[in-house]
Scaffold this motif. Structure first.
Motif, mmCIF file in Angstrom:
data_model
loop_
_atom_site.group_PDB
_atom_site.id
_atom_site.type_symbol
_atom_site.label_atom_id
_atom_site.label_comp_id
_atom_site.label_asym_id
_atom_site.label_seq_id
_atom_site.Cartn_x
_atom_site.Cartn_y
_atom_site.Cartn_z
ATOM 1 N N SER A 42 -30.446 16.833 9.409
ATOM 2 C CA SER A 42 -31.615 17.704 9.564
ATOM 3 C C SER A 42 -31.418 19.052 8.876
ATOM 4 N N HIS A 43 -30.185 19.362 8.477
ATOM 5 C CA HIS A 43 -29.907 20.641 7.816
ATOM 6 C C HIS A 43 -30.132 20.556 6.303
ATOM 7 N N CYS A 44 -29.479 19.593 5.644
ATOM 8 C CA CYS A 44 -29.544 19.537 4.176
ATOM 9 C C CYS A 44 -30.363 18.358 3.655
ATOM 10 N N GLU A 45 -30.894 17.546 4.560
ATOM 11 C CA GLU A 45 -31.737 16.406 4.192
ATOM 12 C C GLU A 45 -30.981 15.245 3.533
ATOM 13 N N THR A 46 -29.647 15.250 3.573
ATOM 14 C CA THR A 46 -28.879 14.127 3.049
ATOM 15 C C THR A 46 -29.202 12.887 3.875
ATOM 16 N N VAL A 47 -29.378 11.750 3.198
ATOM 17 C CA VAL A 47 -29.686 10.488 3.860
ATOM 18 C C VAL A 47 -28.567 9.493 3.552
ATOM 19 N N VAL A 48 -28.098 8.800 4.575
ATOM 20 C CA VAL A 48 -27.077 7.764 4.431
ATOM 21 C C VAL A 48 -27.729 6.446 4.821
ATOM 22 N N ASN A 49 -27.686 5.463 3.924
ATOM 23 C CA ASN A 49 -28.273 4.152 4.179
ATOM 24 C C ASN A 49 -27.185 3.099 4.276
ATOM 25 N N GLY A 50 -27.403 2.086 5.095
ATOM 26 C CA GLY A 50 -26.477 0.977 5.245
ATOM 27 C C GLY A 50 -26.835 0.209 6.501
ATOM 28 N N ASN A 51 -26.025 -0.760 6.846
ATOM 29 C CA ASN A 51 -26.195 -1.494 8.108
ATOM 30 C C ASN A 51 -24.995 -1.203 8.980
ATOM 31 N N TYR A 52 -25.237 -0.533 10.080
ATOM 32 C CA TYR A 52 -24.177 -0.113 10.984
ATOM 33 C C TYR A 52 -24.485 -0.607 12.386
#
Length: 88
Positions: free
Chosen positions: A22-32
């Motif tokens: 929510s701070h820098c808008e970085t998005v991490v995608n995957g199946n966890y």
């Protein structure tokens, strides 16, 4: 609101597929997979928290809940069995 852990259509376990800062808008995608604790109901999570906050005293938990020690012990045993199945 608790994170949903079961599919509303077929009741199978959900997986986390995206996380966002929510701070820098970085998005991490995957199946966890969800952490085991998140797969438990709110009531089961509260039970574990209560166990921790009473320093592991089932007797104190039973007194707080207004139930007998054997009743609380049975709840503990049921939760232990569920967690063992989830870990497999």
């Amino acid at each position: 609101m608790k994170l949903p852990v079961k599919c509303p259509s077929c009741e199978k376990a959900l997986q986390v597929s995206q996380l966002k800062c929510s701070h820098c808008e970085t998005v991490v995608n995957g199946n966890y997979d969800l952490p085991l604790y998140m797969k438990l109901t709110n009531e089961e999570q509260d039970f574990i928290l209560s166990f921790f906050l009473t320093s592991g005293s089932i007797k104190a938990m039973a007194k707080q809940a207004g139930v007998s020690y054997p009743t609380m012990r049975n709840k503990m045993d049921d939760l232990i069995e569920k967690i063992q199945k989830l870990k497999k």
